[in-house]
Write a protein that holds these residues in place. Structure first.
Motif, PDB file in Angstrom:
ATOM      1  N   ALA A  19      20.154 -31.509  -4.026  1.00 16.57           N
ATOM      2  CA  ALA A  19      20.298 -32.939  -3.733  1.00 16.57           C
ATOM      3  C   ALA A  19      21.369 -33.183  -2.678  1.00 16.57           C
ATOM      4  O   ALA A  19      21.228 -34.064  -1.814  1.00 16.57           O
ATOM      5  CB  ALA A  19      20.625 -33.701  -5.018  1.00 16.57           C
ATOM      6  N   ALA A  20      22.453 -32.404  -2.719  1.00 14.91           N
ATOM      7  CA  ALA A  20      23.539 -32.572  -1.758  1.00 14.91           C
ATOM      8  C   ALA A  20      23.071 -32.249  -0.343  1.00 14.91           C
ATOM      9  O   ALA A  20      23.370 -32.986   0.610  1.00 14.91           O
ATOM     10  CB  ALA A  20      24.721 -31.678  -2.148  1.00 14.91           C
ATOM     11  N   ARG A  23      20.859 -34.968   0.921  1.00 14.74           N
ATOM     12  CA  ARG A  23      21.606 -36.182   1.274  1.00 14.74           C
ATOM     13  C   ARG A  23      22.352 -36.004   2.597  1.00 14.74           C
ATOM     14  O   ARG A  23      22.383 -36.919   3.427  1.00 14.74           O
ATOM     15  CB  ARG A  23      22.592 -36.514   0.154  1.00 14.74           C
ATOM     16  N   ALA A  24      22.968 -34.836   2.799  1.00 17.64           N
ATOM     17  CA  ALA A  24      23.774 -34.614   4.001  1.00 17.64           C
ATOM     18  C   ALA A  24      22.918 -34.234   5.205  1.00 17.64           C
ATOM     19  O   ALA A  24      23.233 -34.620   6.337  1.00 17.64           O
ATOM     20  CB  ALA A  24      24.804 -33.524   3.742  1.00 17.64           C
ATOM     21  N   PRO A  27      15.895 -33.178   3.132  1.00 14.58           N
ATOM     22  CA  PRO A  27      15.429 -32.573   1.877  1.00 14.58           C
ATOM     23  C   PRO A  27      14.851 -31.173   2.092  1.00 14.58           C
ATOM     24  O   PRO A  27      14.048 -30.955   3.004  1.00 14.58           O
ATOM     25  CB  PRO A  27      14.349 -33.553   1.406  1.00 14.58           C
ATOM     26  N   SER A  72       9.944 -37.728   4.883  1.00 17.04           N
ATOM     27  CA  SER A  72      11.045 -38.069   5.782  1.00 17.04           C
ATOM     28  C   SER A  72      10.564 -39.061   6.839  1.00 17.04           C
ATOM     29  O   SER A  72       9.447 -38.944   7.348  1.00 17.04           O
ATOM     30  CB  SER A  72      11.597 -36.814   6.461  1.00 17.04           C
TER      31      SER A  72
END
Length: 336
Positions: A19-20, A23-24, A27, A72
């Motif tokens: 998930a990190a 987010r950064a 996906p 996306s």
């Protein structure tokens, strides 16, 4: 923004890390390579439309699948700067080996994967594809490729990007926006430079360098410490670039060193004379530290032991030509 698995329960670390990264960056699926607790840390910030992230994590495989891409909304071009560790990247059928100091260009709107066999650290610069302002053909040619620390414009850009990634948080929004425009121009230059065919003069210079390195190897065969690392340092190039130079030579640097040593030993052992040096003396003269290793390598290359070779040549019996090694010799490999 700083995201880390440090305070996450062990059983939740991989899911948190997936998930990190999503987010950064974008996906992706994440598959750790080790069984122990997973550890990762990612920091991310923005300079205008440019997102700058630094990721450090344990060995894992990252995949960007068509299913993840379909969710996306924006196509991004990414440029990674490998700080430590290695990776194997695959995109558009291109397989690229990424080493420390390399730049790698990829497109988040196409499937790709990164395989990190060990703990690693990398800076990632992401920007909208349309912001580059270069042709789709140039982008298509550049993605999935690696630019080494000594290669073209990448040699100039890499130190700047590395420094920027570690100081991005210190700039005001106004300065950050100005910096972003400059960085986008530089990345556009990198993509254009990567898409440009190699000019004839550059190919000629590369050929001259290969010849110079071959001459250096021939002059240093008696040095048992002769190695790709020493050769690269002597010629002020990286070991990776040295290996790239010899990809078109049909051999590796280590195999070439051993092949040339064996050839010189074979020639010396075949000379006729009243007094002849011992086999071990010949091996030592041409850089072989271990007589046993020399004998094994020689037999693999010529199908005879060094003493059998000498006896046949001295007696005038036909034996394999010392200037043509059989294919088996190339499997003996490496530094002697």
């Amino acid at each position: 923004m700083v995201l880390t698995t440090a305070s996450v329960p062990d059983q939740d670390k991989v899911a948190y890390w997936r998930a990190a990264v999503g987010r950064a960056l974008v996906p992706v699926s994440v598959a750790p390579r080790d069984d122990g607790p997973f550890s990762g840390r990612i920091t991310t910030d923005r300079l205008g439309c440019l997102r700058v992230s630094t990721m450090e994590a344990d060995a894992n495989r990252v995949s960007r699948t068509p299913e993840l891409i379909s969710g996306s909304s924006e196509a991004l071009i990414a440029v990674g700067v490998q700080v430590s560790g290695t990776a194997t990247m695959v995109q558009d059928g291109r397989r690229a080996e990424v080493s420390e100091g390399d730049l790698v260009v990829y497109d988040t709107a196409r499937p790709y994967s990164f395989d990190y066999p060990e703990r690693f650290s990398t800076h990632v610069f992401q920007l909208p594809r349309h912001a580059l302002g270069v042709s789709d053909a140039a982008i298509d040619q550049a993605v999935g490729t690696v630019i080494g620390p000594m290669d073209g414009f990448g040699a100039v850009l890499r130190p700047f990007l590395s420094k920027l990634a570690t100081s991005v948080h210190s700039y005001s929004p106004a300065i950050g926006g100005m910096l972003a425009n400059s960085v986008i121009d530089l990345l556009a230059t990198l993509v254009t430079d990567g898409a440009r065919p190699v000019p004839a003069e550059a190919d000629t210079a590369r050929s001259h360098l290969v010849l110079r390195i071959r001459g250096h190897i021939d002059g240093k065969l008696g040095d048992p410490n002769l190695s790709p690392e020493l050769i690269a340092r002597t010629h002020h190039i990286s070991v990776r670039y040295l290996h790239r130079l010899f990809e078109g030579e049909g051999t590796t640097v280590g195999r070439l060193i051993q092949q040339r040593r064996l050839e010189e030993c074979a020639r010396e052992l075949a000379r006729r004379g009243r007094t002849s040096p011992t086999v071990s003396a010949v091996a030592q003269r041409w850089g072989f530290v271990s007589p046993a290793h020399f004998s094994r390598a020689f037999r693999t290359a010529y199908g005879l032991s060094p003493r059998e070779w000498r006896s046949l040549r001295v007696e005038g019996v036909a034996a394999p030509r010392p200037d043509v090694l059989p294919v088996a010799a190339l499997s003996a490999g490496g530094r002697a």
